[in-house]
Structure formats: structure tokens, C-alpha cells
Design a protein around this motif. Structure first.
Motif, PDB file in Angstrom:
ATOM      1  N   LEU A  98       0.831  -1.209   0.000  1.00 39.39           N
ATOM      2  CA  LEU A  98       0.000   0.000   0.000  1.00 39.39           C
ATOM      3  C   LEU A  98       0.862   1.255   0.000  1.00 39.39           C
ATOM      4  O   LEU A  98       0.543   2.243  -0.682  1.00 39.39           O
ATOM      5  CB  LEU A  98      -0.944  -0.017   1.200  1.00 39.39           C
ATOM      6  CG  LEU A  98      -1.811  -1.271   1.361  1.00 39.39           C
ATOM      7  CD1 LEU A  98      -2.903  -1.046   2.398  1.00 39.39           C
ATOM      8  CD2 LEU A  98      -2.433  -1.700   0.042  1.00 39.39           C
ATOM      9  N   THR A 319      -9.607   1.469   1.887  1.00 41.11           N
ATOM     10  CA  THR A 319      -8.156   1.653   1.779  1.00 41.11           C
ATOM     11  C   THR A 319      -7.431   1.090   2.991  1.00 41.11           C
ATOM     12  O   THR A 319      -6.229   1.340   3.163  1.00 41.11           O
ATOM     13  CB  THR A 319      -7.786   3.147   1.668  1.00 41.11           C
ATOM     14  OG1 THR A 319      -8.140   3.798   2.898  1.00 41.11           O
ATOM     15  CG2 THR A 319      -8.485   3.814   0.497  1.00 41.11           C
ATOM     16  N   TYR A 322      -5.328   3.558   5.205  1.00 44.16           N
ATOM     17  CA  TYR A 322      -3.999   4.110   4.908  1.00 44.16           C
ATOM     18  C   TYR A 322      -4.077   5.532   4.376  1.00 44.16           C
ATOM     19  O   TYR A 322      -3.182   6.335   4.618  1.00 44.16           O
ATOM     20  CB  TYR A 322      -3.266   3.210   3.921  1.00 44.16           C
ATOM     21  CG  TYR A 322      -2.592   2.015   4.557  1.00 44.16           C
ATOM     22  CD1 TYR A 322      -1.239   1.769   4.344  1.00 44.16           C
ATOM     23  CD2 TYR A 322      -3.288   1.117   5.366  1.00 44.16           C
ATOM     24  CE1 TYR A 322      -0.603   0.673   4.909  1.00 44.16           C
ATOM     25  CE2 TYR A 322      -2.671   0.022   5.939  1.00 44.16           C
ATOM     26  CZ  TYR A 322      -1.325  -0.196   5.714  1.00 44.16           C
ATOM     27  OH  TYR A 322      -0.717  -1.285   6.291  1.00 44.16           O
ATOM     28  N   ALA A 356      -5.457   8.123  -3.380  1.00 49.18           N
ATOM     29  CA  ALA A 356      -6.382   7.299  -2.605  1.00 49.18           C
ATOM     30  C   ALA A 356      -6.890   6.128  -3.441  1.00 49.18           C
ATOM     31  O   ALA A 356      -6.986   4.994  -2.952  1.00 49.18           O
ATOM     32  CB  ALA A 356      -7.552   8.152  -2.113  1.00 49.18           C
ATOM     33  N   VAL A 359      -4.186   3.439  -3.788  1.00 46.64           N
ATOM     34  CA  VAL A 359      -4.053   2.662  -2.555  1.00 46.64           C
ATOM     35  C   VAL A 359      -5.249   1.732  -2.389  1.00 46.64           C
ATOM     36  O   VAL A 359      -5.098   0.574  -1.972  1.00 46.64           O
ATOM     37  CB  VAL A 359      -3.894   3.594  -1.347  1.00 46.64           C
ATOM     38  CG1 VAL A 359      -3.950   2.806  -0.041  1.00 46.64           C
ATOM     39  CG2 VAL A 359      -2.582   4.371  -1.441  1.00 46.64           C
ATOM     40  N   ALA A 360      -6.446   2.210  -2.711  1.00 47.75           N
ATOM     41  CA  ALA A 360      -7.637   1.358  -2.601  1.00 47.75           C
ATOM     42  C   ALA A 360      -7.514   0.133  -3.504  1.00 47.75           C
ATOM     43  O   ALA A 360      -7.847  -0.987  -3.090  1.00 47.75           O
ATOM     44  CB  ALA A 360      -8.886   2.158  -2.950  1.00 47.75           C
ATOM     45  N   ASN A 363      -5.061  -2.257  -1.970  1.00 47.27           N
ATOM     46  CA  ASN A 363      -5.635  -2.851  -0.771  1.00 47.27           C
ATOM     47  C   ASN A 363      -6.662  -3.931  -1.109  1.00 47.27           C
ATOM     48  O   ASN A 363      -6.639  -5.035  -0.550  1.00 47.27           O
ATOM     49  CB  ASN A 363      -6.292  -1.744   0.068  1.00 47.27           C
ATOM     50  CG  ASN A 363      -7.089  -2.276   1.232  1.00 47.27           C
ATOM     51  OD1 ASN A 363      -6.555  -2.881   2.154  1.00 47.27           O
ATOM     52  ND2 ASN A 363      -8.389  -2.047   1.199  1.00 47.27           N
TER      53      ASN A 363
END
Length: 484
Positions: A98, A319, A322, A356, A359-360, A363
Motif C-alpha cells: 500500500l 483503503t 492508509y 487514494a 491505494v484502494a 488494498n
């Protein structure tokens, strides 16, 4: 004390006073210790949902490092996080995948908006991935930065949908007492937390509340759980008829109430809620901010309870906490008329933020590819639930253990067998929470219920540690109140 000295010392972990010495000496500054951090915190920082005067008298606990399911404070204490932060760190702390996703995206495209006929690869990839992970009817997603913003957005979608259907009189949204739907003005109005409403003289119009399905705390002794679930669900029908079905737009509920106490409704509740919504043409919103992305052992908690919503609000586990991100998922039957009927006048600066979104994606791929959600369903979730129930069986101050997967509540009670609650239940739970905290376990108190929601990557050995420390804290609480 200068802010750059704080920045220098943030590199130090797990013990600021010890391991911070080298970095501070390089900069020619004394390393910050716990007292220094507390003084700065008290001087400048307003904490959420806190009595700041009381907090500043004792000082905040300074968390400086995290890995897996553990946190470390500035004094070097290792703490097991039984709450996954605020219900959100599903993948656990310290996942390099991440961090790398964020770093790559920050270098390539750190920000751009999705207004003005533009988009970018991370938000496209996330939308496609969510369409695979959510149940089949959900194929369109609107992005924001939090669950609060998600529930605000859901209201806007509901009102826009009914306008496209030629039914603008449908304005009322029905929610539940003791529910939590965020802390914006709209989110807090939707929520049924009375103590929040007391500090909100301005509320959103056309939002009303019915009772929660809290069997242990509110059911008469004469009613079975199933009968009580039907009785509480049928309050929705009564409220719709009172307001007029032509005036009711939606019902919103968390599949299980999170901040309200991890209240799992009887099995009869949600099927009846869905039946009533369909009968009276009322949209059904599932607030999946806490329950989404594996918490109950299903990817989405409404699947655990067996109902089909029209809208899902998402955040937290999206996420793994994070970076901030929220979303609203629209059922095809809601998305189509909004798409086909002109401009939807709603948007946020950070809607679909590229970092974001990246990262999502990382994840969700991690949760999927490592089989983490399936492990919660078939392995760690059942082990966690069985371990808690065994530990607190016939405990002198435990009335029930409720939950599924990796979320649970331990109900404190003065007389468990008769469901008699403590007159000062929140005080008893606060004492228990402090015993947990001092024993290096994060376990949350909500009213007279103690809550657990550990990271989804927790192992059997770590579950044993959580349960052992929770039991020790509840035992100490019983002893303090003379009920051991």
C-alpha cells in the motif's frame, strides 16, 4: 518547542526517548520524550469526541509505530489493536504494497480532479474492481473522502433519483436511534446519537428516527428475539404510513450498528425491513462504512443479513485506513435514471483522488488475492467468536457476546441472566476500557458494551492474546464493582 524538532523526532520508534537520540543528536536537538509530546499536543491539538480539559490533565498516549496488529507508544509499550484503528485497518499495519502504491502514484500523478470531463487511470481501475467485488447489481460509484461524506452524498443521490422519477415530494429519510452515520451536519442528523444532536442546533430537515433493534437492552421479557425483530422492523412501516408513502424517500441503516454498540439485529429484522421498503417504494441504504470489505466474513455485511439495498456507503476498509477515501455504490436501477437525466450537481475536490484510488486498488487486490476475507469467514472469524463466547460463558457481569466474523461486543450487565443492566453502565464500561488500555489492549467502550474489531489479518495466537487481555480487564472491572 519548534515544529521542526517534532518532525525530526517522528522518525524515532518504538521508543522516542531511546531510539530518537541518534536522529536528534545529528540535528543538534534534544530528543522529544513523552512529556514533550503531551505538552505540545495539549497546547495545540483539539481531539475528536474528547473532553479536552480532562484529557490534557492526564495527557494523550503517543502512538509512534505500527506493524501487523500491534502499535507502539512513545514509552516503548507494545499494544495489540483490538479495534483496527477505527474499524478500518483491515489489511493490518505496515503493508509495503500500500505504501508503494501511494509512492508510485504520488510521483506520477499526485492529484487531479474528476470534474470538467476528466478522469485518470487509478479511479477507472478502482471502479472496475469495485464492480467485480460488490454484488452484481452495483456497477457505478461516486467517490469522496470519508463515510460522513458518503452518507451526505447518498442523501443527494436519493433526492436526485426521486426528482428523475417525477416524485419530488419524497423527501423524508428514516433512520434509527443510536445509529451512527458520520459527523457532518447531515451525517450526524441521520445518526441517532442523542448526545451529538444536543450540540447541533442546526439539523437537516426531513430526517426522522425509529427505535433500534437492540434485543438485550430493550426487548420485553415476553418477546423472543424473532418477535422483537419483527416488532422493531414494523416501526418503519408505521412511520411510513404516518408520514405518507408518497413523502418517504429512503430508509438508512448499518447492517449491524457499529459505534452504537455492535448491535446485531435478530434474524427476522432485515428481511422485514426490505419487504416494507419494497411495498411502499422506499429506497434502502446500507451504511457499509464499518461492515464493508470483510468485517463479518462476507465482503459486505448486508450479505451476512440477507438483504439487497439500493445504495451502499463505503469507506474505512476501502483503503484499510492508509489514506482517506469513501464511496457510494449505486444499484443499476438507481444509477440509470441519474445518468440519463442531466447533470448531477454534486462533487468534492477530492472525489476519486488518484493517490487514494491507487491505494484502494492495491488494498482490495491484497484482500482478494491473499484470501483474507475468506479466511475471516471460515477460520479466524469462527475462532474469534468461539473464543470470546467460551471466555465469557457464565461471567458474573457479561450478559451476552454478540457478533460475527471479526467484530464483536461484550455486553456488561449487573445481572446477566435477567438482562438487568447497570444503572451506571457507561461508567462501568469506561472503567473496563481503562483496564484494557493499561493492559496494552485497545478495546472500545460504547455505552455498557465493550467492542472488538481487530485487523482481518489477525492470527489465532493474536486472537488468544486479545481474548486473554479482554477477559483480564472484565474480571478486574467485576472485582472493582464488587461482583467478582
Amino acid at each position: 518547542m519548534r515544529h521542526d524538532q517534532v518532525n525530526q523526532d517522528l522518525e524515532a520508534s518504538p521508543s522516542v526517548a531511546a531510539s530518537g537520540a541518534e536522529s536528534a543528536s545529528r540535528a543538534g536537538a534534544r530528543p522529544l520524550n513523552t512529556a514533550d509530546y503531551r505538552a505540545l499536543d495539549a497546547a495545540h491539538h483539539l481531539h475528536p469526541f474528547s473532553d479536552m480539559a480532562a484529557l490534557n490533565r492526564v495527557g494523550s498516549r503517543i502512538i509512534v509505530k505500527a506493524e501487523g496488529v500491534y502499535l507502539w507508544d512513545s514509552d516503548g509499550n507494545r499494544i495489540i489493536d483490538g479495534m483496527a484503528g477505527l474499524w478500518c485497518v483491515n489489511a493490518g499495519y505496515g503493508r509495503r504494497e500500500l505504501a508503494d502504491a501511494a509512492y508510485r502514484q504520488l510521483l506520477q500523478l499526485p492529484y487531479y480532479n474528476t470534474f470538467f470531463k476528466t478522469t485518470h487511470p487509478p479511479v477507472i481501475a478502482l471502479s472496475a474492481l469495485l464492480s467485480e467485488l460488490t454484488p452484481a447489481p452495483f456497477n457505478h460509484f461516486f467517490y469522496c473522502s470519508s463515510g460522513s461524506e458518503g452518507n451526505d452524498t447518498a442523501l443527494r443521490i436519493v433526492y436526485r433519483y426521486w426528482a428523475t422519477q417525477g416524485k419530488p415530494s419524497k423527501k423524508y429519510v428514516i433512520s434509527r436511534k443510536n445509529s451512527y452515520h458520520g459527523s457532518t451536519i447531515a451525517g450526524a442528523t441521520l445518526g441517532g446519537m442523542s448526545y451529538m444532536h444536543e450540540q447541533m442546533p442546526s439539523k437537516v430537515e426531513h430526517i426522522v428516527h425509529i427505535d433500534q433493534p437492540y434485543y438485550f437492552g430493550e426487548a420485553p421479557a415476553s418477546l423472543s428475539p424473532e418477535a422483537f425483530g419483527l416488532e422493531r422492523a414494523r416501526q418503519l412501516e408505521a412511520k411510513i404510513l404516518e408520514l405518507g408513502p408518497e413523502n418517504v424517500a429512503a430508509f438508512i441503516g448499518e447492517p449491524f450498528q457499529g459505534a452504537g454498540g455492535v448491535i446485531f439485529p435478530p434474524s427476522s429484522y432485515w428481511p422485514e425491513i426490505e419487504r416494507i421498503c419494497r411495498r411502499y417504494d422506499v429506497l434502502l441504504i446500507a451504511d457499509e462504512v464499518i461492515g464493508g470489505f470483510g468485517r463479518t466474513g462476507e465482503w459486505f455485511a448486508h450479505r451476512h443479513f440477507g438483504f439487497e439495498p439500493d445504495l451502499l456507503t463505503l469507506a474505512k476498509g476501502l483503503t484499510s485506513g492508509y489514506v482517506p477515501m469513501g464511496a457510494v455504490a449505486l444499484h443499476d436501477r438507481i444509477a440509470a435514471p441519474i445518468i440519463e437525466n442531466g447533470e448531477f450537481n454534486h462533487g468534492l475536490t477530492y472525489s476519486g483522488h488518484p493517490v487514494a484510488a491507487a491505494v484502494a486498488v492495491a488494498n482490495l487486490e491484497l484482500l482478494r488475492d491473499e484470501g483474507i476475507v475468506e479466511r475471516v469467514e471460515h477460520d479466524t472469524g469462527p475462532y474469534f467468536q468461539a473464543s470470546l463466547r467460551q471466555a465469557f460463558d457464565r461471567h458474573p457481569i457479561v450478559g451476552e457476546v454478540a457478533g460475527a466474523g471479526l467484530v464483536a461486543a461484550v455486553q456488561l450487565a449487573q445481572e446477566p441472566r435477567t438482562r438487568k443492566r447497570f444503572a451506571n453502565g457507561s461508567e462501568v464500561a469506561a472503567v473496563c476500557r481503562d483496564f484494557c488500555f493499561n493492559g496494552n489492549l485497545i478495546m472500545r467502550a460504547s455505552g455498557d458494551r465493550m467492542l472488538l474489531s481487530p485487523p482481518l489479518v489477525v492470527t489465532h495466537a493474536e486472537i488468544d492474546e486479545i481474548v486473554e487481555k479482554a477477559k483480564r480487564a472484565v474480571d478486574a472491572t467485576a472485582q472493582q464493582f464488587g461482583l467478582a
